[in-house]
Design a protein around this motif. Structure first.
Motif, short mmCIF file in Angstrom:
data_model
loop_
_atom_site.label_atom_id
_atom_site.label_comp_id
_atom_site.label_asym_id
_atom_site.label_seq_id
_atom_site.Cartn_x
_atom_site.Cartn_y
_atom_site.Cartn_z
N VAL A 32 2.88 -11.01 -2.84
CA VAL A 32 3.22 -9.59 -2.89
C VAL A 32 2.97 -9.04 -4.29
O VAL A 32 3.34 -9.64 -5.29
CB VAL A 32 4.69 -9.35 -2.50
N THR A 33 2.31 -7.88 -4.33
CA THR A 33 2.07 -7.19 -5.59
C THR A 33 2.72 -5.80 -5.53
O THR A 33 2.54 -5.08 -4.56
CB THR A 33 0.56 -7.02 -5.85
N VAL A 34 3.50 -5.48 -6.53
CA VAL A 34 4.08 -4.14 -6.65
C VAL A 34 3.08 -3.29 -7.43
O VAL A 34 2.92 -3.46 -8.64
CB VAL A 34 5.44 -4.17 -7.38
N ARG A 35 2.42 -2.38 -6.74
CA ARG A 35 1.35 -1.58 -7.35
C ARG A 35 1.92 -0.24 -7.82
O ARG A 35 2.40 0.55 -7.01
CB ARG A 35 0.22 -1.37 -6.35
N VAL A 36 1.86 -0.03 -9.12
CA VAL A 36 2.52 1.12 -9.74
C VAL A 36 1.49 2.14 -10.20
O VAL A 36 0.54 1.78 -10.91
CB VAL A 36 3.38 0.67 -10.94
N ALA A 61 11.57 -12.22 -9.07
CA ALA A 61 11.82 -11.98 -7.65
C ALA A 61 10.68 -12.51 -6.78
O ALA A 61 10.70 -12.33 -5.56
CB ALA A 61 12.00 -10.48 -7.40
N GLY A 62 9.68 -13.15 -7.42
CA GLY A 62 8.63 -13.80 -6.65
C GLY A 62 7.39 -12.98 -6.40
O GLY A 62 6.57 -13.33 -5.55
N ALA A 63 7.24 -11.86 -7.12
CA ALA A 63 6.07 -11.00 -6.92
C ALA A 63 5.40 -10.76 -8.27
O ALA A 63 5.78 -11.34 -9.29
CB ALA A 63 6.49 -9.67 -6.29
N LYS A 64 4.38 -9.93 -8.28
CA LYS A 64 3.74 -9.58 -9.53
C LYS A 64 3.57 -8.07 -9.62
O LYS A 64 3.58 -7.36 -8.60
CB LYS A 64 2.39 -10.27 -9.69
N LEU A 65 3.45 -7.57 -10.84
CA LEU A 65 3.36 -6.14 -11.11
C LEU A 65 1.93 -5.77 -11.48
O LEU A 65 1.30 -6.45 -12.29
CB LEU A 65 4.30 -5.78 -12.27
N GLU A 66 1.45 -4.70 -10.87
CA GLU A 66 0.09 -4.23 -11.16
C GLU A 66 0.15 -2.72 -11.41
O GLU A 66 0.66 -1.98 -10.58
CB GLU A 66 -0.83 -4.53 -9.98
N THR A 226 7.48 4.30 1.84
CA THR A 226 8.54 3.88 2.77
C THR A 226 8.25 2.52 3.39
O THR A 226 9.16 1.69 3.52
CB THR A 226 8.72 4.94 3.87
N ALA A 227 7.02 2.26 3.77
CA ALA A 227 6.69 0.97 4.38
C ALA A 227 6.95 -0.17 3.40
O ALA A 227 7.46 -1.24 3.79
CB ALA A 227 5.22 0.96 4.82
N PHE A 228 6.64 0.04 2.12
CA PHE A 228 6.89 -0.99 1.12
C PHE A 228 8.39 -1.21 0.95
O PHE A 228 8.86 -2.35 0.84
CB PHE A 228 6.26 -0.60 -0.21
N LEU A 229 9.15 -0.14 0.92
CA LEU A 229 10.61 -0.24 0.81
C LEU A 229 11.20 -1.04 1.96
O LEU A 229 12.06 -1.90 1.76
CB LEU A 229 11.22 1.17 0.77
N ASN A 230 10.74 -0.76 3.17
CA ASN A 230 11.26 -1.46 4.33
C ASN A 230 10.89 -2.94 4.34
O ASN A 230 11.65 -3.78 4.81
CB ASN A 230 10.75 -0.79 5.61
N GLU A 231 9.70 -3.26 3.81
CA GLU A 231 9.23 -4.64 3.81
C GLU A 231 9.81 -5.45 2.65
O GLU A 231 10.07 -6.65 2.78
CB GLU A 231 7.70 -4.67 3.72
N HIS A 232 10.01 -4.78 1.50
CA HIS A 232 10.43 -5.50 0.28
C HIS A 232 11.57 -4.78 -0.43
O HIS A 232 11.43 -4.41 -1.60
CB HIS A 232 9.23 -5.66 -0.66
N PRO A 233 12.70 -4.57 0.23
CA PRO A 233 13.79 -3.82 -0.40
C PRO A 233 14.29 -4.45 -1.69
O PRO A 233 14.66 -3.74 -2.64
CB PRO A 233 14.87 -3.79 0.68
N HIS A 234 14.32 -5.79 -1.74
CA HIS A 234 14.81 -6.47 -2.94
C HIS A 234 13.94 -6.17 -4.15
O HIS A 234 14.44 -6.08 -5.28
CB HIS A 234 14.90 -7.98 -2.70
N LEU A 235 12.63 -5.98 -3.93
CA LEU A 235 11.73 -5.68 -5.05
C LEU A 235 11.97 -4.27 -5.59
O LEU A 235 11.87 -4.03 -6.80
CB LEU A 235 10.28 -5.83 -4.61
#
Length: 330
Positions: A32-36, A61-66, A226-235
């Motif tokens: 999972v990548t958090v794309r900002v 949290a097990g992801a990476k930031l982009e 919203t889809a990202f929030l629902n899939e990865h709320p902890h992130l």
């Protein structure tokens, strides 16, 4: 028989050791990548350094930031978010309200900051004769349609007791408003953040009508697909906490923050330091008081004709501090 028992005992011990070993190992990172989507402002996402609190939280949290951008304003950033190219971005509540009008943007506001009222408002040159809201009568003012600029100008008109027809609205995106202002094609520019700095630095402008004078409440907002929030709320929760830590770090290191703002906005040390001192504002969750206030802004801009239909802001918000996987709104 003893030989078989010994073998079984050895196998059991090996399995137990293997299990202990697995518990000691850190969790494997997901893909999972958090794309900002970054804007050209002094917000904590843009000021966040590599291996800083935000990035560390996301990685833990097990992801990476982009990060991608910088986008010139919220509107193109939200287009990228709607298209699925980014997951999180930043803007103003007025721009967020406008983005919800068409019904195609599916995002939730999960955090906010008070607006930097000392760096937001209407700028003009000394020779324009504009010293306050009442001086806008008969003037040309550059604004971005449906966003912060148009909201600021309407609030200034209200403050002066003028009518909208008393002022000429010149609708331009921020990237075009700057050159128009610099060429003297407009008398004033309703603007914010990096664009205010640009007007001061490159065009000799002054902030003649600060947002604080005209009673604006144009908060900075952080939005997530919203889809990202629902899939990865902890992130999203970790992202929120990381933002808060980034603000604290920026406040403690004003010299470094000043240099970062200089590099981002290409302004003098004096202008950057002012933003560093006044623009490092805490990041807060969204509560009912804030929801009510934003709904009031939505009703205001609809009443002024800035947006063509009413918007329910409250249904597009989430409290980042109470995000849990099993109780998210769809």
């Amino acid at each position: 028989m003893r030989k078989v028992s010994a073998i079984l005992l050895s196998l059991a011990m090996a399995a137990g050791l293997a299990a202990c070993g697995n518990q000691a190992e850190p969790a494997q990172k997901s893909d999972v990548t958090v794309r900002v989507g970054i804007l050209r402002g002094a917000d904590p996402m843009n000021l966040a350094q590599k291996e800083g609190p935000l990035e560390k939280r996301i990685e833990a949290a097990g992801a990476k930031l982009e990060r991608s951008g910088s986008f010139p304003a919220f509107a193109p950033a939200i287009e990228a978010l709607t298209a699925g190219s980014i997951d999180i971005t930043v803007g103003s509540i007025t721009a967020g309200i406008s983005s919800l009008v068409g019904g195609t943007s599916d995002f939730k506001i999960f955090a906010r900051q008070e607006s930097d009222t000392n760096n937001t408002g209407i700028v003009a040159r000394p020779e324009s004769g504009i010293r306050g809201p009442s001086d806008l009568k008969g003037k040309k003012v550059a604004v971005n349609r449906g966003g912060t600029g148009e909201y600021l100008l309407f609030k200034a008109i209200d403050k002066a007791g003028l009518q909208p027809d008393d002022v000429e609205f010149v609708y331009l995106p921020p990237t075009e408003a700057g050159p128009a202002f610099g060429a003297g094609k407009v008398d004033a520019w309703a603007t914010w953040g990096a664009f205010t700095s640009l007007a001061k630095e490159q065009h000799g402008a002054q902030l003649v009508i600060p947002a604080s004078v005209i009673d604006t409440q144009n908060d900075v907002i952080y939005v997530v697909r919203t889809a990202f929030l629902n899939e990865h709320p902890h992130l999203v929760r970790e992202f929120f906490e990381g933002l808060r830590e980034e603000v604290n770090l920026s406040a403690k290191n004003l010299d470094q923050t000043t240099k970062l703002i200089q590099n981002i906005q290409n302004v003098s040390e004096q202008v950057a330091r002012q933003q560093a001192k006044e623009g490092v504002i805490p990041v807060d969750p969204v509560d009912d008081t804030i929801r009510d206030r934003w709904q009031g802004i939505a009703d205001y801009v609809f009443g002024k004709g800035i947006i063509p239909k009413a918007v329910d802001v409250k249904s597009h918000t989430v409290d980042a501090q109470s995000i849990e996987a099993d109780n998210l709104a769809s």
